[in-house]
Design a protein around this motif. Structure first.
Motif, short mmCIF file in Angstrom:
data_model
loop_
_atom_site.label_atom_id
_atom_site.label_comp_id
_atom_site.label_asym_id
_atom_site.label_seq_id
_atom_site.Cartn_x
_atom_site.Cartn_y
_atom_site.Cartn_z
N LEU A 265 1.30 -1.08 -0.04
CA LEU A 265 0.53 0.17 -0.28
C LEU A 265 0.99 1.38 0.06
O LEU A 265 1.40 1.84 0.89
N THR A 266 1.37 1.48 -1.25
CA THR A 266 1.69 2.78 -1.22
C THR A 266 1.15 3.66 -1.91
O THR A 266 0.21 4.17 -3.00
N ILE A 267 1.03 5.24 -0.99
CA ILE A 267 -0.01 6.16 -1.60
C ILE A 267 1.29 7.36 -1.49
O ILE A 267 1.69 7.93 -0.59
N ARG A 268 1.67 7.76 -2.27
CA ARG A 268 2.17 9.13 -2.91
C ARG A 268 2.09 9.83 -4.26
O ARG A 268 2.69 10.62 -4.87
N SER A 269 0.26 9.58 -4.82
CA SER A 269 -0.54 10.07 -5.34
C SER A 269 -1.52 11.25 -5.01
O SER A 269 -1.95 10.70 -3.57
N ALA B 94 -5.72 12.25 13.72
CA ALA B 94 -5.51 11.87 12.52
C ALA B 94 -3.82 11.71 13.93
O ALA B 94 -3.05 11.83 14.10
N ALA B 95 -4.41 10.89 15.00
CA ALA B 95 -3.47 11.06 16.49
C ALA B 95 -1.91 9.91 16.06
O ALA B 95 -1.79 9.37 15.83
N MET B 96 -1.41 10.84 16.46
CA MET B 96 0.13 10.36 17.29
C MET B 96 -0.15 8.88 18.09
O MET B 96 -0.80 9.17 18.79
N SER C 144 4.78 9.02 9.79
CA SER C 144 4.47 8.33 8.79
C SER C 144 2.61 7.62 9.34
O SER C 144 2.53 7.76 10.85
N VAL C 145 1.91 7.05 8.32
CA VAL C 145 0.81 6.87 8.27
C VAL C 145 0.87 5.81 8.40
O VAL C 145 1.95 4.80 7.89
N LEU D 180 3.06 8.33 2.60
CA LEU D 180 2.28 8.87 3.54
C LEU D 180 3.30 9.10 5.36
O LEU D 180 2.35 8.58 5.72
N ARG D 181 2.34 11.06 4.70
CA ARG D 181 2.85 11.63 6.43
C ARG D 181 2.29 12.61 6.53
O ARG D 181 1.37 12.70 5.75
#
Ligand SMILES: Cc1cc2nc3c(=O)[nH]c(=O)nc-3n(C[C@H](O)[C@H](O)[C@H](O)COP(=O)(O)OP(=O)(O)OC[C@H]3O[C@@H](n4cnc5c(N)ncnc54)[C@H](O)[C@@H]3O)c2cc1C
Ligand SMILES: *[C@@H]1O[C@H](CO)[C@@H](O)[C@H](O)[C@H]1NC(C)=O
Ligand SMILES: *[C@@H]1O[C@H](CO)[C@@H](O)[C@H](O)[C@H]1NC(C)=O
Ligand SMILES: *[C@@H]1O[C@H](CO)[C@@H](O)[C@H](O)[C@H]1NC(C)=O
Ligand SMILES: *[C@@H]1O[C@H](CO)[C@@H](O)[C@H](O)[C@H]1NC(C)=O
Ligand SMILES: *[C@@H]1O[C@H](CO)[C@@H](O)[C@H](O)[C@H]1NC(C)=O
Ligand SMILES: *[C@@H]1O[C@H](CO)[C@@H](O)[C@H](O)[C@H]1NC(C)=O
Ligand SMILES: *[C@@H]1O[C@H](CO)[C@@H](O)[C@H](O)[C@H]1NC(C)=O
Ligand SMILES: *[C@@H]1O[C@H](CO)[C@@H](O)[C@H](O)[C@H]1NC(C)=O
Ligand SMILES: *[C@@H]1O[C@H](CO)[C@@H](O)[C@H](O)[C@H]1NC(C)=O
Length: 590
Positions: free
Chosen positions: A273-277, A529-531, A546-547, A553-554
């Motif tokens: 799962l790579t989300i960088r778009s 979107a808690a740490m 990072s998610v 995605l961060r």
């Protein structure tokens, strides 16, 4: 001054500033990083990441530029940003704890984000807030001791515009003059009120004891308000400071404004799962633009914008998404949950005529001639009432007593013995003396959800004010403290008493009814979107932001804070962004 101006004009004229007002004009470049949201945190990242000439960075901001926007530049005009094109115009859903009222909820829709329209109060919060973040996340890098370098990189303390003697108004040893964001003290405009406020604190002592500097990590007591305003009397936002003209002249930094990001997407041709778009689309258009970063996409869209984008992208609670016909990309029920905000309210006291010198500007908001004069003073000298947000010059941070029945019953939700439970802003506004309590240690949690699969529909914002039993009695103590403050001997012939319906409230129930009818948002939302620790079964991001369960995605903005700071949160957000920039640079060997 002349040299500085010449430099700015010089750079502008050779056209090095790469800012665009439409996505169509953005060149086709191999982006290393794409930052979604050029707000408080996003502008810090844009600035710090492009210090490395190896990184090409694109910032995509939904709002317009901050340049030339008077209500963002002139501190005294900032209240006018509400319900303009610079505000997202959010509202909460009806709040049970507020007698069913919905509240307007401003967020900056402009380069610099909320830092371009906020109240500019500069508060770091208690040291224990950072130590709690370190403890809760399992990363000591977030502790008060560890984040000191980031405070220094962020703050540029300057003397106030009127150059009055500020000895005794702050502690220079805890400030930095080498950072980016200008911070100063109020000009000396209403000295009689300032002196009486401080004297009331001396007379009462205890909770209201004078604190030379509330930004030392130990905020408790009464002290001078500090604000993100420069010596020149202008607002210092993340856009004016981190995206100054020299930074914008970097060839590897590109900023596109007026461009709304609808979703983040799984990047074609990647493993796992790579989300960088990112996806960009106009309302009512099916034409989409897809942009991909080779290293990371960073969501800095704020505590509402970030979970809004994640949910529309299919990152959230599977059953909620399914109900809206959104395909789940990653099931994570923490997205949008644990929204936390500070409620606050105004308590107004009458002032006996001619009992105290309120200074020459007291009728400012009712008198257009005075406003014209104030503008002239500001333009000529960067001073006068427009060099401040409102004429509130002091803040008190108070704790419930250890033996308080509230703490005995509900426990202590604050981060430590040096943290406030209540904040009270103090000063004269529009001819009355105002005490403005905030509940800064709320236990109540709310949530942000979406009501449709159309990203152009506003999210459903439910801060859940007073839904936890600790909160109402605690802010009631804040109201009582404000009343106590108004009865200090110095006010004897000055304060005539309460103005408005609180005057008739005698029982706790009546005070509570007043609180619930009159509380508004402190505009400090966090937590969506808690740490959480690296292997936790809750939370949205790891301690490096990072998610979880996603590559590429961060998230860097107020949404990652698992607890709302006992502070106005812009400084915590700046600190998070400064450290995040280092974490990202280290990962990619800048
Ligand atoms: C009126 C007001 C007064 C405040 N007063 C104070 C104060 O006095 N002191 C203090 O410390 N804090 C104050 N705050 C809070 C503080 O400003 C915020 O906590 C902080 O600025 C949040 O920073 P952020 O980076 O998380 O979000 P923001 O600064 O809000 O940045 C988010 C950015 O993302 C953009 N964006 C959102 N969605 C999208 C999308 N889909 N596509 C593209 N771009 C998008 C937004 O337009 C915005 O520029 C105030 C806030 C407001 C609104
Ligand atoms: C907010 O509302 C005002 C007044 O209706 C409007 O002019 C402005 O465009 C709105 N802001 C946004 C970002 O849509
Ligand atoms: C502020 O101004 C008043 C006069 O209006 C003056 O008496 C006072 O000394 C000044 N305070 C400081 C700290 O300069
Ligand atoms: C766009 O769609 C919205 C509903 O999502 C509708 O209210 C609006 O009128 C449409 N605008 C145009 C220009 O078609
Ligand atoms: C909300 O936060 C608490 C910690 O404060 C955590 O235990 C809980 O799991 C969180 N809830 C969600 C849905 O993330
Ligand atoms: C600006 O400051 C100077 C020097 O103190 C003063 O003479 C002048 O009157 C001020 N200008 C305005 C418009 O207040
Ligand atoms: C708490 O302790 C103080 C003295 O430290 C005392 O005056 C007060 O009555 C106590 N309050 C309660 C609720 O026990
Ligand atoms: C300021 O006070 C005047 C009267 O004292 C009132 O008419 C006016 O509405 C007030 N303005 C604001 C913005 O509170
Ligand atoms: C307080 O109560 C009295 C008597 O009922 C009423 O006349 C007055 O208007 C009330 N004051 C306020 C501020 O509501
Ligand atoms: C609270 O608001 C309700 C509805 O407007 C009103 O009926 C009630 O009198 C108010 N109570 C107080 C204490 O202000």
């Amino acid at each position: 001054m002349f040299l500085k101006l010449a430099l700015v004009v010089g750079l502008g004229s050779v056209g090095l500033c790469v800012t665009y007002g439409t996505i169509q004009d953005v060149p086709d470049i191999k982006w290393d990083f794409i930052i979604v949201g050029g707000g408080t945190a996003g502008s810090v990242l844009a600035s710090r990441l492009t210090e490395s000439p190896n990184f090409n960075v694109l910032v995509v901001e939904a709002g317009p530029t901050n340049e030339g926007v008077d209500l963002s530049i002139i501190p005294g005009l900032a209240l006018g940003a509400a319900s303009t094109r610079y505000d997202w115009n959010f509202t909460t859903i009806p709040q049970q704890g507020l007698n069913g009222r919905s509240l307007p909820f401003q967020r900056g829709h402009i380069l610099g984000g909320s830092s371009s329209i906020n109240g500019m109060v500069y508060t770091r919060g208690p040291a224990s807030d950072y130590d709690r973040l370190a403890r809760v996340s399992g990363d000591d890098g977030w502790s008060w001791d560890s984040i000191q370098p980031y405070i220094k990189k962020n703050e540029k303390f300057e003397p106030p515009g009127d150059n009055h003697n500020i000895e005794g108004e702050f502690d220079p040893s805890v400030h930095s003059s080498t950072g980016k964001v200008a911070v100063t003290l109020p000009n000396n405009l209403s000295s009689a009120v300032d002196a009486a406020t401080l004297q009331a604190g001396n007379e009462l002592g205890g909770d209201f004891q004078f604190n030379l500097d509330m930004n030392s990590g130990k905020p408790l007591g009464l002290g001078w308000w500090q604000a993100t305003i420069g010596h020149d009397g202008t607002r210092s936002s993340s856009a004016t400071s981190y995206l100054d003209s020299q930074t914008k002249a970097r060839k590897n930094l590109h900023i596109v404004t007026d461009t709304f990001v609808t979703r983040v997407l799984k990047t074609p041709g990647t493993e796992g799962l790579t989300i960088r778009s990112i996806e960009i689309r106009s309302p009512n258009s099916s034409n989409t633009i897809l942009l991909t970063a080779s290293k990371e996409v960073i969501l800095s869209s704020g505590a509402f914008g970030t979970p809004h984008i994640l949910l529309h992208s299919g990152v959230g609670d599977q059953s909620d998404l399914k109900a809206l016909n959104i395909e789940t990309v990653l099931h994570n029920p923490s997205v949008g949950r644990n929204l936390t905000d500070h409620p606050m309210l105004f308590i107004t006291f009458g002032i006996a005529p001619n009992s105290i010198d309120l200074g020459p500007w007291v009728n400012l908001i009712n008198d257009p001639a005075l406003q014209a004069q104030a503008l002239e003073v500001w333009k000529a000298n960067g001073t006068g009432p427009y060099a401040e947000y409102v004429s509130i010059h002091h803040i008190a941070w108070l704790r419930l007593a250890d033996n308080s029945s509230i703490i005995k019953k509900f426990g202590d939700p604050s981060s430590g013995q040096e943290s406030g439970h209540i904040e009270i802003m103090l000063g004269v506004f529009n001819g009355t003396y105002d005490a403005i309590p905030y509940l800064v240690s709320p236990v109540s949690r709310g949530l942000l959800t979406i009501g449709s699969n159309n990203p152009f529909d506003n999210p459903l914002i439910n801060p859940g004010y007073y839904n936890s039993a600790f909160d109402l009695p605690t802010i009631r103590e804040g109201v009582k403290s404000a009343l106590k403050f108004s009865k200090a001997p110095v006010w004897g012939n000055v304060i005539t008493g309460l103005v408005g319906p609180l005057a008739n409230a005698t029982t706790d129930e009546e005070i509570d009814a007043f609180i619930q009818n009159n509380s508004v948002s402190g505009l400090h939302p966090v937590g969506t979107a808690a740490m959480s620790p690296k292997n936790a079964d809750w939370g949205v991001v790891d301690p490096d932001l990072s998610v979880k369960h996603v590559s590429g995605l961060r998230i860097v903005d107020a949404s990652v804070l698992p607890y709302v700071p006992a502070a106005h949160p812009q400084v915590p957000v700046y600190i998070i962004a400064e450290r995040a920039a280092d974490l990202i640079k280290n990962k990619w060997h800048a």
